[in-house]
Design a protein around this motif. Structure first.
Motif, PDB file in Angstrom:
ATOM      1  N   THR A 247       0.820  -1.214   0.000  1.00 14.01           N
ATOM      2  CA  THR A 247       0.000   0.000   0.000  1.00 14.01           C
ATOM      3  C   THR A 247       0.853   1.263   0.000  1.00 14.01           C
ATOM      4  O   THR A 247       0.352   2.347  -0.292  1.00 14.01           O
ATOM      5  CB  THR A 247      -0.928   0.024   1.225  1.00 14.01           C
ATOM      6  OG1 THR A 247      -0.143   0.046   2.422  1.00 14.01           O
ATOM      7  CG2 THR A 247      -1.833  -1.204   1.234  1.00 14.01           C
ATOM      8  N   GLY A 248       2.130   1.145   0.323  1.00 10.95           N
ATOM      9  CA  GLY A 248       3.011   2.305   0.318  1.00 10.95           C
ATOM     10  C   GLY A 248       4.364   1.970   0.906  1.00 10.95           C
ATOM     11  O   GLY A 248       4.574   0.893   1.472  1.00 10.95           O
ATOM     12  N   THR A 249       5.310   2.875   0.753  1.00  9.83           N
ATOM     13  CA  THR A 249       6.645   2.706   1.321  1.00  9.83           C
ATOM     14  C   THR A 249       7.085   4.023   1.950  1.00  9.83           C
ATOM     15  O   THR A 249       6.703   5.107   1.501  1.00  9.83           O
ATOM     16  CB  THR A 249       7.686   2.281   0.268  1.00  9.83           C
ATOM     17  OG1 THR A 249       7.932   3.377  -0.628  1.00  9.83           O
ATOM     18  CG2 THR A 249       7.227   1.086  -0.532  1.00  9.83           C
ATOM     19  N   THR A 250       7.887   3.900   2.985  1.00  9.28           N
ATOM     20  CA  THR A 250       8.511   5.061   3.626  1.00  9.28           C
ATOM     21  C   THR A 250       9.966   4.719   3.885  1.00  9.28           C
ATOM     22  O   THR A 250      10.273   3.661   4.449  1.00  9.28           O
ATOM     23  CB  THR A 250       7.820   5.409   4.958  1.00  9.28           C
ATOM     24  OG1 THR A 250       6.457   5.744   4.712  1.00  9.28           O
ATOM     25  CG2 THR A 250       8.509   6.595   5.625  1.00  9.28           C
ATOM     26  N   GLY A 251      10.866   5.591   3.451  1.00 11.49           N
ATOM     27  CA  GLY A 251      12.294   5.359   3.635  1.00 11.49           C
ATOM     28  C   GLY A 251      12.992   6.609   4.121  1.00 11.49           C
ATOM     29  O   GLY A 251      12.514   7.728   3.920  1.00 11.49           O
ATOM     30  N   TYR A 252      14.142   6.423   4.742  1.00 11.32           N
ATOM     31  CA  TYR A 252      14.917   7.549   5.237  1.00 11.32           C
ATOM     32  C   TYR A 252      16.370   7.112   5.399  1.00 11.32           C
ATOM     33  O   TYR A 252      16.683   5.898   5.461  1.00 11.32           O
ATOM     34  CB  TYR A 252      14.354   8.066   6.572  1.00 11.32           C
ATOM     35  CG  TYR A 252      14.094   6.978   7.590  1.00 11.32           C
ATOM     36  CD1 TYR A 252      15.094   6.502   8.444  1.00 11.32           C
ATOM     37  CD2 TYR A 252      12.824   6.397   7.678  1.00 11.32           C
ATOM     38  CE1 TYR A 252      14.836   5.501   9.366  1.00 11.32           C
ATOM     39  CE2 TYR A 252      12.559   5.390   8.593  1.00 11.32           C
ATOM     40  CZ  TYR A 252      13.576   4.950   9.433  1.00 11.32           C
ATOM     41  OH  TYR A 252      13.317   3.944  10.330  1.00 11.32           O
ATOM     42  N   GLY A 253      17.261   8.094   5.450  1.00 17.25           N
ATOM     43  CA  GLY A 253      18.678   7.755   5.575  1.00 17.25           C
ATOM     44  C   GLY A 253      19.507   8.950   5.982  1.00 17.25           C
ATOM     45  O   GLY A 253      19.049  10.097   6.003  1.00 17.25           O
ATOM     46  N   VAL A 254      20.770   8.664   6.316  1.00 17.29           N
ATOM     47  CA  VAL A 254      21.722   9.694   6.732  1.00 17.29           C
ATOM     48  C   VAL A 254      23.023   9.499   5.973  1.00 17.29           C
ATOM     49  O   VAL A 254      23.336   8.391   5.494  1.00 17.29           O
ATOM     50  CB  VAL A 254      21.981   9.648   8.253  1.00 17.29           C
ATOM     51  CG1 VAL A 254      20.721   9.994   9.014  1.00 17.29           C
ATOM     52  CG2 VAL A 254      22.501   8.263   8.670  1.00 17.29           C
ATOM     53  N   GLU A 255      23.784  10.579   5.852  1.00 16.13           N
ATOM     54  CA  GLU A 255      25.082  10.574   5.169  1.00 16.13           C
ATOM     55  C   GLU A 255      26.086  11.330   6.034  1.00 16.13           C
ATOM     56  O   GLU A 255      25.769  12.377   6.584  1.00 16.13           O
ATOM     57  CB  GLU A 255      24.981  11.279   3.809  1.00 16.13           C
ATOM     58  CG  GLU A 255      23.778  10.903   2.969  1.00 16.13           C
ATOM     59  CD  GLU A 255      23.402  12.001   1.979  1.00 16.13           C
ATOM     60  OE1 GLU A 255      24.261  12.874   1.701  1.00 16.13           O
ATOM     61  OE2 GLU A 255      22.258  12.015   1.510  1.00 16.13           O
ATOM     62  N   LEU A 256      27.301  10.809   6.117  1.00 16.94           N
ATOM     63  CA  LEU A 256      28.360  11.493   6.855  1.00 16.94           C
ATOM     64  C   LEU A 256      29.698  11.146   6.211  1.00 16.94           C
ATOM     65  O   LEU A 256      30.023   9.967   6.033  1.00 16.94           O
ATOM     66  CB  LEU A 256      28.379  11.061   8.326  1.00 16.94           C
ATOM     67  CG  LEU A 256      29.473  11.695   9.193  1.00 16.94           C
ATOM     68  CD1 LEU A 256      29.310  13.210   9.276  1.00 16.94           C
ATOM     69  CD2 LEU A 256      29.464  11.080  10.595  1.00 16.94           C
ATOM     70  N   GLY A 257      30.459  12.162   5.858  1.00 11.86           N
ATOM     71  CA  GLY A 257      31.752  11.917   5.229  1.00 11.86           C
ATOM     72  C   GLY A 257      32.434  13.216   4.862  1.00 11.86           C
ATOM     73  O   GLY A 257      32.146  14.278   5.420  1.00 11.86           O
ATOM     74  N   GLY A 258      33.334  13.124   3.904  1.00 10.47           N
ATOM     75  CA  GLY A 258      34.059  14.300   3.453  1.00 10.47           C
ATOM     76  C   GLY A 258      35.416  13.923   2.912  1.00 10.47           C
ATOM     77  O   GLY A 258      35.711  12.746   2.659  1.00 10.47           O
ATOM     78  N   TYR A 259      36.261  14.929   2.723  1.00 15.61           N
ATOM     79  CA  TYR A 259      37.606  14.659   2.226  1.00 15.61           C
ATOM     80  C   TYR A 259      38.594  15.665   2.788  1.00 15.61           C
ATOM     81  O   TYR A 259      38.230  16.768   3.227  1.00 15.61           O
ATOM     82  CB  TYR A 259      37.645  14.667   0.701  1.00 15.61           C
ATOM     83  CG  TYR A 259      37.458  16.014   0.038  1.00 15.61           C
ATOM     84  CD1 TYR A 259      38.538  16.871  -0.158  1.00 15.61           C
ATOM     85  CD2 TYR A 259      36.203  16.413  -0.417  1.00 15.61           C
ATOM     86  CE1 TYR A 259      38.367  18.106  -0.778  1.00 15.61           C
ATOM     87  CE2 TYR A 259      36.032  17.640  -1.043  1.00 15.61           C
ATOM     88  CZ  TYR A 259      37.110  18.478  -1.222  1.00 15.61           C
ATOM     89  OH  TYR A 259      36.955  19.696  -1.838  1.00 15.61           O
ATOM     90  N   SER A 260      39.842  15.252   2.818  1.00 17.23           N
ATOM     91  CA  SER A 260      40.957  16.120   3.184  1.00 17.23           C
ATOM     92  C   SER A 260      42.062  15.849   2.188  1.00 17.23           C
ATOM     93  O   SER A 260      42.612  14.741   2.143  1.00 17.23           O
ATOM     94  CB  SER A 260      41.439  15.830   4.611  1.00 17.23           C
ATOM     95  OG  SER A 260      42.536  16.679   4.952  1.00 17.23           O
ATOM     96  N   GLY A 261      42.342  16.838   1.347  1.00 18.88           N
ATOM     97  CA  GLY A 261      43.307  16.619   0.283  1.00 18.88           C
ATOM     98  C   GLY A 261      42.819  15.534  -0.655  1.00 18.88           C
ATOM     99  O   GLY A 261      41.639  15.514  -1.049  1.00 18.88           O
ATOM    100  N   PRO A 262      43.670  14.578  -0.994  1.00 25.57           N
ATOM    101  CA  PRO A 262      43.284  13.540  -1.966  1.00 25.57           C
ATOM    102  C   PRO A 262      42.547  12.344  -1.370  1.00 25.57           C
ATOM    103  O   PRO A 262      42.250  11.392  -2.085  1.00 25.57           O
ATOM    104  CB  PRO A 262      44.630  13.096  -2.533  1.00 25.57           C
ATOM    105  CG  PRO A 262      45.589  13.282  -1.394  1.00 25.57           C
ATOM    106  CD  PRO A 262      45.108  14.506  -0.653  1.00 25.57           C
ATOM    107  N   VAL A 263      42.232  12.362  -0.076  1.00 25.35           N
ATOM    108  CA  VAL A 263      41.605  11.226   0.606  1.00 25.35           C
ATOM    109  C   VAL A 263      40.158  11.574   0.950  1.00 25.35           C
ATOM    110  O   VAL A 263      39.875  12.652   1.484  1.00 25.35           O
ATOM    111  CB  VAL A 263      42.377  10.857   1.883  1.00 25.35           C
ATOM    112  CG1 VAL A 263      41.684   9.711   2.622  1.00 25.35           C
ATOM    113  CG2 VAL A 263      43.819  10.474   1.552  1.00 25.35           C
TER     114      VAL A 263
END
Length: 494
Positions: free
Chosen positions: A344-360
């Motif tokens: 009858t329906g869907t509900t989704g959610y999420g989180v993101e965490l990260g980044g970079y320093s120089g080439p990494v």
């Protein structure tokens, strides 16, 4: 004034020295003559401006290059606003951009139009600077081989086109833009991106755009990254499993707001483009926001959240899932729910965490989806998480797009076509996926090591070595199984 008198004398002398032109000048001769004279006037004007600036230092202000000088010296023209590979990402014009556009418009008008080369294809500008037009293209070819499975049917070698797209994008004025692409990778025509949009600036550092049409999701970090820009051959299980039933595209409207350290979007769509107008579309509302609390030339911290809610109509409520876990081009290697209807329906959610320093760079994602079932059955729950990272051993910066909070095309410092090594990146990822609270649950994980070689900013080679583990209770291949998949890709994006 002395400079302009000299310019007039030079003009008369030039006419006198060329009697053929004075008697019966052609249109081309006159155009050449005007351009030459414009360059001379511009040069004299610059010299007069410099003298006046030296005499009145207190009142001196920075001088913009004269438009006619821009026409005489096209090699020194400022870069146009329309340089991004995606029209939807173009910034609305501020004061500096409007000055650049005025200079460009004068230069283009003097030349009767202009063409420049961007990401491998030309960008066309009209003579009055009002219109731009750019063809688009994407060719991505994969090969995959799997081995080590207890089932011979999974130990196969295949080839395929991950993407084979042709399209176009353009602008009308500084606010209206459009984009269209079709994909032929499955040997049939599939309309993917197709929209029109309007963009503008609310205040310095704050602008917006609104797009209407067939839209790509703004959902999760890699789910918002194009197939030509993902650091691995396939997106994470967060992007491929915590997703509306209509998948990555829907027909509707998406307003977006941008500020200096992030963006937010809200999307309202129906189904994908199809030929069925005999029943109501499913409805999906999706929102995402990202923030860069740290943002400098060589360091970025990324924080993101997103969620969606989807209403499913009878007849369009199948919830069966067969999700990639070891590579797209092994159809026998999936996590499967078995046949599952009555959603009858869907509900989704999420989180993101990260980044970079120089080439990494490092990025972690997690998400959960609840699919509601009829007849009082409990929700079908999907859980997924992943951790990814990469290191550009050539020192190039990760291709992070701070405007959209996703990956884009890299800016290769030393292209191999200019004698350099290109950009070389080493990547690693772990991902985990589980289907719970159904009669036929499934779970699995995969660990990937990869190498990416970017020949220039739009051509790449990629290799992924994947160790996968699956546990299905439905489908042809049930029970616990593990093995390896080795995949390679060559891709070019115009």
């Amino acid at each position: 004034m002395t400079g302009y008198l000299k310019a007039g004398a030079a003009f008369a002398a030039l006419i006198a020295a060329t009697p053929a032109l004075a008697q019966a000048p052609s249109r081309d001769d006159l155009a050449d003559l005007v351009r030459a004279q414009a360059a001379e006037i511009a040069s004299l004007r610059q010299r007069v401006d410099r003298l006046e600036a030296e005499r009145t230092v207190a009142a001196a202000t920075p001088q913009l290059p004269a438009p006619v000088l821009a026409a005489a010296e096209p090699a020194t023209l400022p870069e146009p606003i329309v340089t991004q590979p995606y029209a939807a990402q173009l910034l609305p014009p501020g004061p500096a951009e409007r000055n650049v556009e005025r200079i460009r418009a004068a230069a283009v008008a003097a030349a009767g139009g202009s063409t420049e080369w961007g990401q491998g294809l030309p960008v066309f500008h009209s003579a009055d600077g009002m219109f731009t037009f750019k063809p688009r293209g994407r060719i991505i070819t994969d090969v995959s081989t799997s081995f080590g499975s207890k089932s011979d049917g999974r130990n196969i070698t295949t080839t395929g086109m991950r993407a084979l797209r042709m399209g176009l994008e353009g602008t009308v004025g500084t606010h209206f833009f459009y984009q269209f692409e079709s994909d032929f990778s499955e040997n049939e025509v599939d309309v993917v991106t197709a929209f029109m949009g309007w963009r503008n600036r609310i205040s310095p550092g704050l602008d917006y755009d609104v797009r209407i049409g067939h839209l790509f999701n703004d959902r999760s970090f890699e789910g918002s990254t194009g197939s030509d820009s993902t650091p691995f051959l396939e997106r994470t299980v967060v992007a491929t499993a915590i997703i509306p039933q209509r998948a990555f595209y829907g027909l509707g409207i998406m307003p977006r707001l941008f500020w200096k350290t992030g963006h937010a979007s809200l999307t309202l769509t129906g189904d994908r483009i199809d030929g069925d107008q005999s029943s109501s579309d499913n409805r999906t509302v999706l929102g995402r926001a990202h923030w860069n609390p740290i943002k400098s030339d060589r360091q970025v911290l990324h924080v993101g959240i997103w969620g969606f809610d989807e209403m499913l109509h009878p007849g369009k409520n199948t919830l069966t899932r067969n999700t990639v876990i070891g590579g797209r081009f092994n159809g026998a290697l999936r996590l499967s729910t078995g046949n599952l209807i009555g959603g009858t329906g869907t509900t989704g959610y999420g989180v993101e965490l990260g980044g970079y320093s120089g080439p990494v760079w490092v990025m972690g994602e997690a998400g959960e989806r609840h699919a509601r079932l009829d007849n009082g059955r409990p929700d079908f729950v999907t859980k997924a998480w992943s951790v990814s990272g990469g290191w550009f051993i050539t020192g190039d910066l990760p291709p992070y797009n701070p405007r959209l909070g996703s990956f884009g095309q890299p800016k290769v410092k030393q292209s191999i076509f200019e004698g350099g090594p290109g950009a070389i990146e080493i990547t690693a990822r772990y991902e985990n996926l589980a289907f719970d609270d159904i009669v036929t649950p499934a779970d699995g994980w995969a660990a990937t090591l990869g190498v990416n070689w970017y020949l220039n900013s739009f051509t790449r080679f990629q290799v992924n070595a994947i160790h996968w583990n699956t546990n299905n209770t439905a489908g042809v291949y049930t029970g616990k199984d593990d093995g390896e998949t080795l995949s390679a890709r060559v891709g070019v994006t115009f």
